[in-house]
Motif scaffolding. Structure first.
Motif, PDB file in Angstrom:
ATOM      1  N   VAL A 152     -22.619 -23.385  41.068  1.00  0.00           N
ATOM      2  CA  VAL A 152     -23.670 -24.377  40.862  1.00  0.00           C
ATOM      3  C   VAL A 152     -23.417 -25.436  41.925  1.00  0.00           C
ATOM      4  N   GLY A 153     -24.053 -25.274  43.067  1.00  0.00           N
ATOM      5  CA  GLY A 153     -23.703 -26.112  44.207  1.00  0.00           C
ATOM      6  C   GLY A 153     -22.264 -25.839  44.613  1.00  0.00           C
ATOM      7  N   ASP A 154     -21.459 -26.886  44.658  1.00  0.00           N
ATOM      8  CA  ASP A 154     -20.047 -26.733  45.011  1.00  0.00           C
ATOM      9  C   ASP A 154     -19.161 -26.468  43.792  1.00  0.00           C
ATOM     10  N   LEU A 155     -19.738 -26.468  42.618  1.00  0.00           N
ATOM     11  CA  LEU A 155     -18.981 -26.178  41.403  1.00  0.00           C
ATOM     12  C   LEU A 155     -18.854 -24.668  41.240  1.00  0.00           C
ATOM     13  N   VAL A 156     -17.652 -24.216  40.950  1.00  0.00           N
ATOM     14  CA  VAL A 156     -17.387 -22.780  40.858  1.00  0.00           C
ATOM     15  C   VAL A 156     -16.831 -22.455  39.475  1.00  0.00           C
ATOM     16  N   ALA A 157     -17.401 -21.420  38.858  1.00  0.00           N
ATOM     17  CA  ALA A 157     -16.931 -20.970  37.561  1.00  0.00           C
ATOM     18  C   ALA A 157     -16.482 -19.525  37.627  1.00  0.00           C
ATOM     19  N   GLN A 158     -15.417 -19.238  36.918  1.00  0.00           N
ATOM     20  CA  GLN A 158     -14.979 -17.860  36.727  1.00  0.00           C
ATOM     21  C   GLN A 158     -15.632 -17.319  35.467  1.00  0.00           C
ATOM     22  N   VAL A 159     -16.043 -16.064  35.505  1.00  0.00           N
ATOM     23  CA  VAL A 159     -16.669 -15.417  34.360  1.00  0.00           C
ATOM     24  C   VAL A 159     -15.614 -14.636  33.585  1.00  0.00           C
ATOM     25  N   TRP A 160     -15.529 -14.914  32.302  1.00  0.00           N
ATOM     26  CA  TRP A 160     -14.699 -14.126  31.385  1.00  0.00           C
ATOM     27  C   TRP A 160     -15.618 -13.335  30.463  1.00  0.00           C
ATOM     28  N   GLU A 161     -15.330 -12.099  30.229  1.00  0.00           N
ATOM     29  CA  GLU A 161     -15.958 -11.384  29.133  1.00  0.00           C
ATOM     30  C   GLU A 161     -15.179 -11.704  27.857  1.00  0.00           C
ATOM     31  N   THR A 162     -15.872 -12.289  26.889  1.00  0.00           N
ATOM     32  CA  THR A 162     -15.224 -12.729  25.640  1.00  0.00           C
ATOM     33  C   THR A 162     -15.969 -12.139  24.444  1.00  0.00           C
ATOM     34  N   PRO A 163     -15.894 -10.837  24.257  1.00  0.00           N
ATOM     35  CA  PRO A 163     -16.606 -10.203  23.146  1.00  0.00           C
ATOM     36  C   PRO A 163     -15.992 -10.560  21.797  1.00  0.00           C
ATOM     37  N   GLY A 164     -16.737 -10.257  20.771  1.00  0.00           N
ATOM     38  CA  GLY A 164     -16.293 -10.529  19.403  1.00  0.00           C
ATOM     39  C   GLY A 164     -17.465 -10.997  18.578  1.00  0.00           C
TER      40      GLY A 164
END
Length: 259
Positions: free
Chosen positions: A104-116
């Motif tokens: 998101v612009g310069d903001l970076v997020a890592q994606v986790w799969e968090t099922p349940g």
């Protein structure tokens, strides 16, 4: 935390969903975390003057995605959704899976799969900003209802949050704080931190606020589901302290379902 610090707005959608906008002040890029309802998102954009560039979807349940078509038509925002939910989420532009990153612009997020809670659920962890968007996996003082998997699957997802720094701010998808506080008191009655949190929850309700986000350190001290490793919680479900925390979690989640 290092890096660009985002601007964030939280607001109520539907009856108890939490809407969130996160904006990178350096670039002006702005994302909605889910769109439970279009009107509150569009109203908050108008109030702030922010321009929506992205929608980050945590999971496919209707109360998190039904506002997407209207908001996308109004803003042209790019829709990012879990790959496992792509067929159920409207207007998807990008799909993500475990280990992917989103910007998101310069903001970076890592994606986790968090099922349940459901099989396709993902969490967005903005490490540099110290923020995690947990959707319906982890709530303030609670966790999501298990709907599409064994409860052990949700426990595994929750353990990932335990590894994050205590100062991490957790944004959850619903305001269930007061009900969760009541259960936490029943499950962990000798915990002074829980008693204080109950007072906070009651005050927030009177004042029309919600206790979201919540610092992860506070959750580690008060959330019974994250405390499934603690002897007090094992005893509360008639299990032997020091045993398998998964069994404690499963028993706590079953109790909460009946509570």
């Amino acid at each position: 935390m290092a890096g660009t610090q985002p601007e964030i707005r939280t607001f109520l959608c539907r009856s108890d969903n939490i809407g969130v906008l996160i904006r990178d002040p350096a670039t002006g890029a702005c994302a909605a975390i889910d769109v439970p309802e279009a009107a509150p998102v569009l109203r908050t954009l108008a109030e702030t003057g922010w321009r929506l560039t992205d929608i980050l979807v945590t999971h496919r349940h209707a109360d998190h995605i039904e506002g997407i078509p209207e908001v996308k038509r109004a803003t042209g925002a790019r829709v990012t959704a879990p790959a496992k939910a792509a067929g159920a989420v409207p207007d998807v532009d990008v799909t993500v899976s475990e280990g992917d990153t989103v910007r998101v612009g310069d903001l970076v997020a890592q994606v986790w799969e968090t099922p349940g809670h459901c099989a396709d659920h993902v969490t967005y962890w903005f490490r540099e900003a110290g923020i995690v968007f947990a959707g319906d996996t982890l709530f303030t003082l609670g966790c999501g209802r298990v709907m599409e998997s064994p409860p052990e699957t949700l426990w595994h997802s929750l353990t990932r949050f335990l590894a994050l720094p205590d100062e991490t701010q957790v944004f959850s998808g619903h305001d269930y704080v007061l009900a969760n506080a009541r259960f936490a008191l029943a499950a962990d009655p000798a915990n002074a931190n829980v008693k204080a949190r109950m007072v906070d929850a009651e005050r927030a309700q009177r004042e029309g606020r919600f206790l979201i986000p919540s610092a992860l350190g506070t959750e580690k001290a008060t959330n019974p589901f994250l405390r499934s490793t603690e002897p007090a919680l094992a005893r509360s479900v008639d299990l032997t302290p020091g045993g398998d925390p998964t069994a404690v979690f499963v028993a706590l989640r079953a109790w909460k379902n009946r509570f």
